[in-house]
Design a protein around this motif. Structure first.
Motif, PDB file in Angstrom:
ATOM      1  N   LEU A   1      -3.736 -10.680  -0.428  1.00  0.00           N
ATOM      2  CA  LEU A   1      -4.904 -10.131  -1.135  1.00  0.00           C
ATOM      3  C   LEU A   1      -5.229 -10.942  -2.389  1.00  0.00           C
ATOM      4  N   ALA A   2      -4.183 -11.565  -2.964  1.00  0.00           N
ATOM      5  CA  ALA A   2      -4.395 -12.355  -4.181  1.00  0.00           C
ATOM      6  C   ALA A   2      -5.191 -13.633  -3.904  1.00  0.00           C
ATOM      7  N   THR A   3      -5.349 -13.986  -2.631  1.00  0.00           N
ATOM      8  CA  THR A   3      -6.152 -15.182  -2.305  1.00  0.00           C
ATOM      9  C   THR A   3      -7.649 -14.863  -2.313  1.00  0.00           C
ATOM     10  N   ILE A   4      -7.988 -13.592  -2.483  1.00  0.00           N
ATOM     11  CA  ILE A   4      -9.400 -13.186  -2.561  1.00  0.00           C
ATOM     12  C   ILE A   4      -9.776 -13.202  -4.043  1.00  0.00           C
ATOM     13  N   CYS A   5     -10.896 -13.803  -4.362  1.00  0.00           N
ATOM     14  CA  CYS A   5     -11.247 -13.925  -5.778  1.00  0.00           C
ATOM     15  C   CYS A   5     -11.913 -12.656  -6.285  1.00  0.00           C
ATOM     16  N   CYS A   6     -11.116 -11.622  -6.535  1.00  0.00           N
ATOM     17  CA  CYS A   6     -11.674 -10.405  -7.128  1.00  0.00           C
ATOM     18  C   CYS A   6     -10.533  -9.543  -7.660  1.00  0.00           C
ATOM     19  N   PRO A   7     -10.828  -8.687  -8.628  1.00  0.00           N
ATOM     20  CA  PRO A   7      -9.791  -7.768  -9.116  1.00  0.00           C
ATOM     21  C   PRO A   7      -9.467  -6.699  -8.078  1.00  0.00           C
ATOM     22  N   VAL A   8      -8.195  -6.284  -8.064  1.00  0.00           N
ATOM     23  CA  VAL A   8      -7.721  -5.360  -7.021  1.00  0.00           C
ATOM     24  C   VAL A   8      -7.052  -4.148  -7.678  1.00  0.00           C
ATOM     25  N   GLY A   9      -7.363  -2.970  -7.175  1.00  0.00           N
ATOM     26  CA  GLY A   9      -6.663  -1.747  -7.571  1.00  0.00           C
ATOM     27  C   GLY A   9      -6.109  -1.088  -6.320  1.00  0.00           C
ATOM     28  N   LEU A  10      -4.919  -0.496  -6.426  1.00  0.00           N
ATOM     29  CA  LEU A  10      -4.339   0.094  -5.220  1.00  0.00           C
ATOM     30  C   LEU A  10      -3.459   1.299  -5.518  1.00  0.00           C
ATOM     31  N   VAL A  11      -3.215   2.055  -4.462  1.00  0.00           N
ATOM     32  CA  VAL A  11      -2.195   3.106  -4.498  1.00  0.00           C
ATOM     33  C   VAL A  11      -1.155   2.762  -3.435  1.00  0.00           C
ATOM     34  N   ALA A  12       0.058   3.275  -3.627  1.00  0.00           N
ATOM     35  CA  ALA A  12       1.098   3.114  -2.608  1.00  0.00           C
ATOM     36  C   ALA A  12       0.862   4.124  -1.491  1.00  0.00           C
ATOM     37  N   GLY A  13       1.446   3.833  -0.340  1.00  0.00           N
ATOM     38  CA  GLY A  13       1.445   4.794   0.761  1.00  0.00           C
ATOM     39  C   GLY A  13       2.880   5.156   1.114  1.00  0.00           C
ATOM     40  N   ASN A  14       3.056   6.106   2.002  1.00  0.00           N
ATOM     41  CA  ASN A  14       4.417   6.532   2.348  1.00  0.00           C
ATOM     42  C   ASN A  14       5.239   5.391   2.933  1.00  0.00           C
ATOM     43  N   HIS A  15       4.633   4.531   3.753  1.00  0.00           N
ATOM     44  CA  HIS A  15       5.400   3.425   4.347  1.00  0.00           C
ATOM     45  C   HIS A  15       5.892   2.447   3.280  1.00  0.00           C
ATOM     46  N   ASP A  16       5.136   2.334   2.187  1.00  0.00           N
ATOM     47  CA  ASP A  16       5.499   1.379   1.134  1.00  0.00           C
ATOM     48  C   ASP A  16       6.770   1.791   0.397  1.00  0.00           C
ATOM     49  N   ILE A  17       7.142   3.079   0.507  1.00  0.00           N
ATOM     50  CA  ILE A  17       8.330   3.544  -0.240  1.00  0.00           C
ATOM     51  C   ILE A  17       9.488   3.898   0.697  1.00  0.00           C
ATOM     52  N   TRP A  18       9.385   3.498   1.957  1.00  0.00           N
ATOM     53  CA  TRP A  18      10.504   3.706   2.886  1.00  0.00           C
ATOM     54  C   TRP A  18      11.691   2.840   2.459  1.00  0.00           C
ATOM     55  N   VAL A  19      12.872   3.444   2.477  1.00  0.00           N
ATOM     56  CA  VAL A  19      14.102   2.678   2.199  1.00  0.00           C
ATOM     57  C   VAL A  19      15.150   3.024   3.245  1.00  0.00           C
ATOM     58  N   ARG A  20      16.009   2.072   3.520  1.00  0.00           N
ATOM     59  CA  ARG A  20      17.133   2.321   4.424  1.00  0.00           C
ATOM     60  C   ARG A  20      18.303   2.857   3.612  1.00  0.00           C
ATOM     61  N   SER A  21      19.304   3.420   4.286  1.00  0.00           N
ATOM     62  CA  SER A  21      20.401   4.075   3.553  1.00  0.00           C
ATOM     63  C   SER A  21      21.142   3.085   2.648  1.00  0.00           C
ATOM     64  N   GLU A  22      21.251   1.833   3.085  1.00  0.00           N
ATOM     65  CA  GLU A  22      22.006   0.861   2.285  1.00  0.00           C
ATOM     66  C   GLU A  22      21.063  -0.071   1.507  1.00  0.00           C
ATOM     67  N   ASP A  23      19.826   0.370   1.310  1.00  0.00           N
ATOM     68  CA  ASP A  23      18.798  -0.485   0.679  1.00  0.00           C
ATOM     69  C   ASP A  23      19.203  -0.859  -0.753  1.00  0.00           C
ATOM     70  N   THR A  24      19.251  -2.156  -1.031  1.00  0.00           N
ATOM     71  CA  THR A  24      19.686  -2.591  -2.369  1.00  0.00           C
ATOM     72  C   THR A  24      18.636  -2.269  -3.439  1.00  0.00           C
ATOM     73  N   ARG A  25      17.421  -1.943  -3.018  1.00  0.00           N
ATOM     74  CA  ARG A  25      16.380  -1.616  -4.016  1.00  0.00           C
ATOM     75  C   ARG A  25      16.587  -0.232  -4.610  1.00  0.00           C
ATOM     76  N   GLY A  26      17.419   0.599  -3.958  1.00  0.00           N
ATOM     77  CA  GLY A  26      17.619   1.956  -4.460  1.00  0.00           C
ATOM     78  C   GLY A  26      16.819   2.965  -3.658  1.00  0.00           C
ATOM     79  N   ASP A  27      16.458   4.086  -4.291  1.00  0.00           N
ATOM     80  CA  ASP A  27      15.785   5.173  -3.568  1.00  0.00           C
ATOM     81  C   ASP A  27      14.267   4.997  -3.584  1.00  0.00           C
ATOM     82  N   SER A  28      13.592   5.881  -2.867  1.00  0.00           N
ATOM     83  CA  SER A  28      12.128   5.776  -2.723  1.00  0.00           C
ATOM     84  C   SER A  28      11.406   5.950  -4.049  1.00  0.00           C
ATOM     85  N   TRP A  29      11.942   6.792  -4.935  1.00  0.00           N
ATOM     86  CA  TRP A  29      11.268   6.997  -6.231  1.00  0.00           C
ATOM     87  C   TRP A  29      11.336   5.724  -7.071  1.00  0.00           C
TER      88      TRP A  29
END
Ligand SMILES: [Fe+2]
Ligand SMILES: [Fe+2]
Length: 298
Positions: free
Chosen positions: A57-85
Protein backbone atom coordinates in the motif's frame (compact mmCIF):
# COMPACT_ATOMS: atom_id res chain seq x y z
CA UNK A 1 -13.33 24.00 0.25
CA UNK A 2 -12.68 21.13 -2.16
CA UNK A 3 -13.91 17.65 -1.41
CA UNK A 4 -11.34 14.84 -1.30
CA UNK A 5 -11.30 11.84 -3.59
CA UNK A 6 -11.53 8.91 -1.19
CA UNK A 7 -10.82 5.27 -1.99
CA UNK A 8 -11.90 2.52 0.42
CA UNK A 9 -11.24 -1.19 0.52
CA UNK A 10 -11.09 -3.96 3.14
CA UNK A 11 -10.39 -7.66 3.73
CA UNK A 12 -7.39 -7.90 1.43
CA UNK A 13 -6.08 -10.93 3.38
CA UNK A 14 -2.62 -10.36 1.96
CA UNK A 15 -0.54 -13.48 1.44
CA UNK A 16 -3.36 -15.92 0.75
CA UNK A 17 -2.80 -17.38 -2.74
CA UNK A 18 -6.52 -17.10 -3.57
CA UNK A 19 -6.33 -13.31 -2.97
CA UNK A 20 -3.14 -12.58 -4.87
CA UNK A 21 -4.45 -11.79 -8.36
CA UNK A 22 -7.15 -9.43 -7.09
CA UNK A 23 -4.83 -7.69 -4.61
CA UNK A 24 -2.16 -7.10 -7.24
CA UNK A 25 -4.71 -5.63 -9.66
CA UNK A 26 -6.28 -3.45 -6.95
CA UNK A 27 -2.94 -1.96 -5.87
CA UNK A 28 -2.01 -1.39 -9.51
CA UNK A 29 -5.25 0.51 -10.12
CA UNK A 30 -4.60 2.70 -7.05
CA UNK A 31 -1.04 3.38 -8.19
CA UNK A 32 -2.24 4.51 -11.61
CA UNK A 33 -5.02 6.64 -10.19
CA UNK A 34 -4.23 7.52 -6.56
CA UNK A 35 -6.97 9.06 -4.43
CA UNK A 36 -6.47 11.92 -1.96
CA UNK A 37 -7.06 9.45 0.89
CA UNK A 38 -7.08 5.66 1.10
CA UNK A 39 -8.99 3.88 3.87
CA UNK A 40 -8.49 0.17 4.58
CA UNK A 41 -11.03 -1.61 6.75
CA UNK A 42 -9.16 -4.49 8.40
CA UNK A 43 -7.99 -8.04 7.71
CA UNK A 44 -4.94 -6.68 5.93
CA UNK A 45 -3.13 -9.99 6.56
CA UNK A 46 -2.31 -12.43 9.33
CA UNK A 47 1.14 -12.47 10.98
CA UNK A 48 3.91 -11.01 8.75
CA UNK A 49 1.47 -10.61 5.87
CA UNK A 50 0.15 -7.49 7.65
CA UNK A 51 3.53 -5.84 7.04
CA UNK A 52 3.66 -7.14 3.46
CA UNK A 53 0.26 -5.55 2.84
CA UNK A 54 1.41 -2.20 4.26
CA UNK A 55 4.54 -2.30 2.10
CA UNK A 56 2.39 -2.79 -1.01
CA UNK A 57 0.00 0.00 0.00
CA UNK A 58 2.96 2.30 0.63
CA UNK A 59 3.76 2.16 -3.10
CA UNK A 60 0.56 4.15 -3.74
CA UNK A 61 1.17 7.88 -3.56
CA UNK A 62 -1.46 8.87 -1.02
CA UNK A 63 -2.01 9.03 2.74
CA UNK A 64 -3.50 5.89 4.28
CA UNK A 65 -5.69 5.34 7.34
CA UNK A 66 -6.68 1.90 8.56
CA UNK A 67 -8.21 -0.27 11.24
CA UNK A 68 -7.09 -3.76 12.22
CA UNK A 69 -9.27 -6.78 11.60
CA UNK A 70 -9.61 -10.01 13.57
CA UNK A 71 -7.22 -11.89 11.25
CA UNK A 72 -4.55 -9.22 11.84
CA UNK A 73 -4.42 -10.07 15.56
CA UNK A 74 -4.37 -13.87 15.28
CA UNK A 75 -1.48 -15.42 17.21
CA UNK A 76 -0.31 -18.99 17.63
CA UNK A 77 0.23 -20.46 21.11
CA UNK A 78 4.02 -20.13 20.86
CA UNK A 79 3.93 -16.79 19.00
CA UNK A 80 7.00 -14.73 19.93
CA UNK A 81 5.01 -11.51 19.40
CA UNK A 82 2.92 -12.26 22.49
CA UNK A 83 -0.88 -12.15 22.80
CA UNK A 84 -3.50 -10.64 20.50
CA UNK A 85 -3.87 -7.47 22.58
CA UNK A 86 -0.14 -6.74 22.35
CA UNK A 87 -0.27 -7.25 18.58
CA UNK A 88 -3.33 -5.00 18.34
CA UNK A 89 -2.28 -2.23 20.69
CA UNK A 90 1.52 -2.14 20.28
CA UNK A 91 2.90 -3.97 17.27
CA UNK A 92 0.41 -3.08 14.53
CA UNK A 93 0.44 0.63 15.50
CA UNK A 94 4.25 0.56 15.35
CA UNK A 95 4.11 -1.01 11.91
CA UNK A 96 1.67 1.69 10.78
CA UNK A 97 3.87 4.43 12.22
CA UNK A 98 6.81 3.09 10.19
CA UNK A 99 4.82 3.71 7.03
CA UNK A 100 3.24 6.92 8.32
CA UNK A 101 -0.17 5.32 8.07
CA UNK A 102 -2.86 6.41 10.50
CA UNK A 103 -3.90 3.67 12.98
CA UNK A 104 -7.45 4.73 13.74
CA UNK A 105 -7.89 2.81 17.01
CA UNK A 106 -5.24 5.11 18.47
CA UNK A 107 -6.87 8.37 17.48
CA UNK A 108 -9.10 10.14 14.96
CA UNK A 109 -7.48 11.21 11.72
CA UNK A 110 -8.06 14.95 11.52
CA UNK A 111 -7.89 16.50 8.06
CA UNK A 112 -8.60 20.22 8.53
CA UNK A 113 -7.80 20.96 4.87
CA UNK A 114 -10.99 19.07 4.00
CA UNK A 115 -12.94 19.94 7.18
CA UNK A 116 -13.02 16.16 7.62
CA UNK A 117 -12.21 13.59 10.32
CA UNK A 118 -11.95 9.81 9.95
CA UNK A 119 -12.89 7.90 13.10
CA UNK A 120 -12.38 4.16 13.20
CA UNK A 121 -12.18 1.02 15.24
CA UNK A 122 -11.52 -2.67 14.75
CA UNK A 123 -14.76 -3.05 16.72
CA UNK A 124 -15.38 -6.35 18.51
CA UNK A 125 -18.20 -8.63 19.63
CA UNK A 126 -19.76 -9.57 22.94
CA UNK A 127 -22.88 -11.58 21.94
CA UNK A 128 -25.12 -8.51 22.42
CA UNK A 129 -26.21 -9.09 18.84
CA UNK A 130 -27.90 -12.44 18.36
CA UNK A 131 -27.14 -13.81 21.83
CA UNK A 132 -30.51 -13.12 23.46
CA UNK A 133 -32.51 -14.58 20.60
CA UNK A 134 -30.24 -17.61 20.54
CA UNK A 135 -30.79 -18.18 24.29
CA UNK A 136 -34.57 -17.82 23.87
CA UNK A 137 -34.96 -20.07 20.85
CA UNK A 138 -32.11 -22.52 21.38
CA UNK A 139 -31.59 -22.62 25.18
CA UNK A 140 -29.61 -25.86 25.06
CA UNK A 141 -27.13 -24.38 22.60
CA UNK A 142 -25.90 -21.31 24.47
CA UNK A 143 -22.57 -23.12 25.06
CA UNK A 144 -21.90 -22.45 21.38
CA UNK A 145 -21.41 -18.75 22.14
CA UNK A 146 -18.43 -19.34 24.39
CA UNK A 147 -17.02 -22.19 22.30
CA UNK A 148 -17.76 -20.35 19.02
CA UNK A 149 -19.10 -23.56 17.50
CA UNK A 150 -21.48 -23.51 14.56
CA UNK A 151 -23.52 -26.56 13.62
CA UNK A 152 -20.57 -27.39 11.40
CA UNK A 153 -17.13 -26.11 12.30
CA UNK A 154 -15.74 -23.52 14.62
CA UNK A 155 -14.92 -19.82 14.28
CA UNK A 156 -11.12 -19.51 13.96
CA UNK A 157 -11.04 -16.58 16.39
CA UNK A 158 -11.71 -19.13 19.17
CA UNK A 159 -8.34 -20.70 18.36
CA UNK A 160 -6.20 -17.76 17.25
CA UNK A 161 -7.45 -14.75 19.21
CA UNK A 162 -5.67 -14.98 22.58
CA UNK A 163 -6.36 -12.20 25.07
CA UNK A 164 -4.09 -11.75 28.05
CA UNK A 165 -5.20 -12.82 31.52
CA UNK A 166 -8.15 -10.74 32.70
CA UNK A 167 -9.33 -9.67 29.24
CA UNK A 168 -12.32 -11.17 27.45
CA UNK A 169 -14.22 -10.54 24.23
CA UNK A 170 -16.71 -8.53 26.33
CA UNK A 171 -14.05 -6.34 27.97
CA UNK A 172 -12.29 -5.73 24.63
CA UNK A 173 -15.64 -4.77 23.08
CA UNK A 174 -16.25 -2.20 25.83
CA UNK A 175 -12.71 -0.84 25.68
CA UNK A 176 -12.80 -0.35 21.91
CA UNK A 177 -16.26 1.23 22.00
CA UNK A 178 -15.18 3.66 24.74
CA UNK A 179 -12.11 4.67 22.74
CA UNK A 180 -14.26 5.12 19.66
CA UNK A 181 -16.77 7.31 21.56
CA UNK A 182 -13.92 9.52 22.82
CA UNK A 183 -12.42 9.82 19.34
CA UNK A 184 -15.78 10.67 17.82
CA UNK A 185 -16.46 13.30 20.49
CA UNK A 186 -13.12 14.94 19.75
CA UNK A 187 -13.61 14.72 15.97
CA UNK A 188 -17.02 16.40 15.91
CA UNK A 189 -15.67 19.43 17.74
CA UNK A 190 -13.11 20.14 15.00
CA UNK A 191 -14.50 18.73 11.74
CA UNK A 192 -17.73 19.41 9.89
CA UNK A 193 -17.69 16.02 8.11
CA UNK A 194 -17.14 12.65 9.76
CA UNK A 195 -16.39 9.30 8.13
CA UNK A 196 -16.57 6.17 10.30
CA UNK A 197 -14.55 3.06 9.42
CA UNK A 198 -14.94 -0.23 11.32
CA UNK A 199 -13.81 -3.79 10.67
CA UNK A 200 -16.60 -5.70 12.40
CA UNK A 201 -19.89 -4.18 11.21
CA UNK A 202 -20.93 -0.99 12.98
CA UNK A 203 -24.64 -1.72 12.52
CA UNK A 204 -26.75 -4.84 11.84
CA UNK A 205 -27.66 -3.22 8.50
CA UNK A 206 -24.00 -3.74 7.55
CA UNK A 207 -23.78 -7.29 8.92
CA UNK A 208 -24.33 -10.65 7.31
CA UNK A 209 -27.33 -10.39 5.00
CA UNK A 210 -29.95 -12.83 6.27
CA UNK A 211 -31.14 -13.73 2.78
CA UNK A 212 -27.72 -15.09 1.85
CA UNK A 213 -27.93 -17.67 4.61
CA UNK A 214 -31.60 -18.30 5.21
CA UNK A 215 -34.49 -19.87 3.44
CA UNK A 216 -36.72 -17.79 5.75
CA UNK A 217 -34.99 -14.48 6.66
CA UNK A 218 -37.73 -13.68 9.23
CA UNK A 219 -36.67 -16.64 11.37
CA UNK A 220 -32.89 -16.69 11.42
CA UNK A 221 -31.25 -20.06 11.92
CA UNK A 222 -29.06 -20.86 14.90
CA UNK A 223 -25.96 -20.48 12.75
CA UNK A 224 -27.09 -17.07 11.55
CA UNK A 225 -27.62 -15.94 15.16
CA UNK A 226 -24.13 -17.19 16.01
CA UNK A 227 -22.65 -15.25 13.10
CA UNK A 228 -24.46 -12.14 14.38
CA UNK A 229 -23.19 -12.77 17.92
CA UNK A 230 -19.59 -12.78 16.60
CA UNK A 231 -20.03 -9.79 14.27
CA UNK A 232 -20.62 -6.65 16.32
CA UNK A 233 -22.17 -5.19 19.44
CA UNK A 234 -25.02 -2.99 20.58
CA UNK A 235 -22.78 -0.49 22.44
CA UNK A 236 -21.02 0.70 19.27
CA UNK A 237 -24.28 0.46 17.36
CA UNK A 238 -25.86 2.84 19.91
CA UNK A 239 -22.99 5.33 19.61
CA UNK A 240 -23.41 5.39 15.82
CA UNK A 241 -27.21 5.78 15.99
CA UNK A 242 -26.96 8.56 18.61
CA UNK A 243 -24.53 10.49 16.40
CA UNK A 244 -25.93 9.64 12.97
CA UNK A 245 -26.79 13.27 12.23
CA UNK A 246 -23.09 14.18 12.51
CA UNK A 247 -21.79 11.33 10.30
CA UNK A 248 -21.57 11.43 6.49
CA UNK A 249 -20.50 7.86 5.83
CA UNK A 250 -20.14 4.58 7.77
CA UNK A 251 -18.01 1.86 6.17
CA UNK A 252 -17.46 -1.64 7.55
CA UNK A 253 -15.85 -4.88 6.38
CA UNK A 254 -15.40 -8.41 7.77
CA UNK A 255 -18.50 -10.14 6.37
CA UNK A 256 -17.16 -10.29 2.80
CA UNK A 257 -20.69 -9.34 1.68
CA UNK A 258 -21.59 -6.09 -0.08
CA UNK A 259 -24.29 -4.05 1.69
CA UNK A 260 -25.39 -0.46 1.20
CA UNK A 261 -28.07 1.73 2.69
CA UNK A 262 -28.57 4.86 4.74
CA UNK A 263 -29.14 6.00 8.31
CA UNK A 264 -30.72 9.45 8.16
CA UNK A 265 -28.30 11.48 6.02
CA UNK A 266 -25.42 9.03 6.61
CA UNK A 267 -24.50 6.59 3.84
CA UNK A 268 -23.84 3.02 4.94
CA UNK A 269 -21.60 0.59 3.06
CA UNK A 270 -20.05 -2.79 3.69
CA UNK A 271 -17.10 -3.05 1.27
CA UNK A 272 -17.88 -6.71 0.57
CA UNK A 273 -14.42 -7.81 -0.56
CA UNK A 274 -14.26 -11.60 -0.58
CA UNK A 275 -11.18 -13.84 -0.90
CA UNK A 276 -10.79 -14.06 -4.69
CA UNK A 277 -12.68 -10.83 -5.51
CA UNK A 278 -11.82 -7.44 -4.00
CA UNK A 279 -13.93 -4.31 -4.10
CA UNK A 280 -12.57 -0.78 -4.24
CA UNK A 281 -14.98 2.06 -3.52
CA UNK A 282 -14.11 5.39 -5.05
CA UNK A 283 -15.89 8.53 -3.87
CA UNK A 284 -15.49 11.82 -5.64
CA UNK A 285 -16.20 13.89 -2.53
CA UNK A 286 -18.46 12.73 0.27
CA UNK A 287 -21.65 13.79 -1.49
CA UNK A 288 -20.52 12.52 -4.89
CA UNK A 289 -21.19 9.38 -6.87
CA UNK A 290 -19.95 6.12 -5.41
CA UNK A 291 -18.12 3.94 -7.91
CA UNK A 292 -17.24 0.35 -7.07
CA UNK A 293 -14.40 -1.31 -8.96
CA UNK A 294 -14.17 -5.09 -8.70
CA UNK A 295 -10.89 -6.98 -9.02
CA UNK A 296 -10.47 -10.71 -9.38
CA UNK A 297 -8.76 -13.43 -11.34
CA UNK A 298 -9.31 -13.12 -15.09
FE1 LIG B 1 -11.99 -10.77 6.21
FE1 LIG C 1 -12.63 -10.16 9.67
Amino acid sequence: MNSPKIAITADLHWGLPKCEAANTALVESLRKNPPDLLLVGGDQGAEFHFTDCLKALATICCPVGLVAGNHDIWVRSEDTRGDSWRVFDELLPLECARHQFHYLDHGPWLLPEWDLAIVGTMNWYDHSWGGEELARRFPKDTWRLEQMCFTRGRHNDRVYVRWPEGMTNASVTQDLATRFANHLEKAVTVAGKIVVLTHHPALPELGFPAAARESDPETPSMDHLLWEAFSGNSRLEGIIRDNADKISLVVSGHTHRWRSGSLGQARLVNVGSDYPVKNLIRLNGLGGEMEVEEFGPN
